[in-house]
Enzyme design. Structure first.
Site, PDB file in Angstrom:
ATOM      1  N   PRO A 187      47.349  23.376  28.658  1.00 44.44           N
ATOM      2  CA  PRO A 187      46.982  24.139  29.870  1.00 44.44           C
ATOM      3  C   PRO A 187      45.514  24.591  29.794  1.00 44.44           C
ATOM      4  O   PRO A 187      45.100  25.188  28.806  1.00 44.44           O
ATOM      5  CB  PRO A 187      47.917  25.347  29.829  1.00 44.44           C
ATOM      6  CG  PRO A 187      48.972  25.022  28.823  1.00 44.44           C
ATOM      7  CD  PRO A 187      48.376  24.039  27.873  1.00 44.44           C
ATOM      8  N   GLU A 188      44.752  24.258  30.825  1.00 40.35           N
ATOM      9  CA  GLU A 188      43.348  24.658  30.886  1.00 40.35           C
ATOM     10  C   GLU A 188      43.206  25.835  31.854  1.00 40.35           C
ATOM     11  O   GLU A 188      44.180  26.225  32.502  1.00 40.35           O
ATOM     12  CB  GLU A 188      42.487  23.478  31.366  1.00 40.35           C
ATOM     13  CG  GLU A 188      42.596  22.231  30.497  1.00 40.35           C
ATOM     14  CD  GLU A 188      41.907  22.375  29.153  1.00 40.35           C
ATOM     15  OE1 GLU A 188      41.234  23.402  28.939  1.00 40.35           O
ATOM     16  OE2 GLU A 188      42.039  21.466  28.320  1.00 40.35           O
TER      17      GLU A 188
END
Ligand SMILES: [Zn+2]
Length: 275
Positions: free
Chosen positions: A2-3
């Site tokens: 997850p960014e």
């Protein structure tokens, strides 16, 4: 992984639904990256405030009659947070649950690099310590083109490495850095201190545009995703260079190249992007 856009979309999705709710129970699964730091019973009865984000951390403020603090949450390599009214029984990879009168907030994290940590406030330890080293927020108005250029001039590493380190701006992951450098016409191997003021301004705008596009894409389509990885996948379908080795550049028609920098793939157009 997850960014920042995925984490921001998670915040947008959850904040309003949780705000004003009350915790009725908290349950722990297998150990996460760091321990919760308080007995789960301490959370019972606390009132939930407005969720905020700093970098890839989420902060959920909690307030009681004679207790206050909050949960600092990180999705690690593979985590996702979901809120459901009547979730199925916790599975093998569900390692934290906050049961509230607004539904059950559940962390699913197969690799368990994520964390949920109690802190008495966001600006005291342990939260303050975890947040202390983060670079500027990409959309912070205090991050002016002049300030961004100053921080570039102080660095002699490649622009790709500096952006991925999170020191120039926080939370721009590999896909988004490749895309922003293409949009700004800057070769990923360019040295930070060689990038002129006008080009650095173009790069800052491209970074903001790329991250904003990813957030709006996730905001409009998140319900179709089972996890945060699905969102980077959807962004990738619209990518101009990322994952497109050998395919024609949309500007010049030449082939997109892939190189490896710091053990990560970089995609760029050698014709359109200059050092
Ligand atoms: Zn090109």
């Amino acid at each position: 992984m997850p960014e920042l856009p995925e984490v921001e979309v998670t915040r947008i999705t959850l904040a309003d639904r949780l705000n004003g709710g009350r915790v009725t129970a908290a349950r722990l699964g297998k150990p996460l990256r760091w321990p919760l730091g308080c007995p789960p019973e301490r959370l019972h009865g606390l009132r939930i405030g407005a969720m905020s984000r700093r970098g890839k951390y989420l902060w959920l403020p909690l307030q009681g009659a004679d207790d206050a603090g909050g949960l600092l949450m990180h999705l690690g390599m593979s985590g996702s947070l979901n809120l459901a009214d009547a979730p199925p029984p916790a599975g093998l990879h569900d390692h934290f649950e906050l049961v509230t009168d607004r539904g059950t907030l559940r962390l699913t994290d197969p690799r368990r690099f994520g964390a949920i940590v109690w802190s008495d406030a966001i600006d005291v330890a342990p939260a303050a310590k975890l947040l202390a080293r983060l670079g500027p927020e990409p959309f912070d108005p205090a991050l002016t083109p002049a300030a961004f250029h100053r921080s570039l001039r102080a660095r002699r590493t490649t622009i790709k490495a500096a952006l991925l380190s999170g020191e120039l701006i926080v939370g721009a992951g590999n896909i988004y850095v490749s895309e922003a450098l293409f949009r700004a016409g800057i070769d990923p191997r360019a040295r930070c201190d060689k990038i002129s003021r006008p080009r650095s301004e173009k790069l800052l705008a491209a970074l903001r545009q790329t991250l904003a596009q990813a957030i709006s894409l996730g905001g409009s389509t998140l319900r179709d995703f089972r996890d945060a990885h699905g969102m980077s996948g959807a962004f990738q379908e619209q990518a101009l260079v990322y994952g497109r080795e050998g395919q024609p550049c949309g500007h010049c028609g030449g082939p997109i190249r892939r190189i490896v920098q710091g053990q990560r793939s970089t995609f760029f157009c050698p014709h359109c992007q200059r050092r």
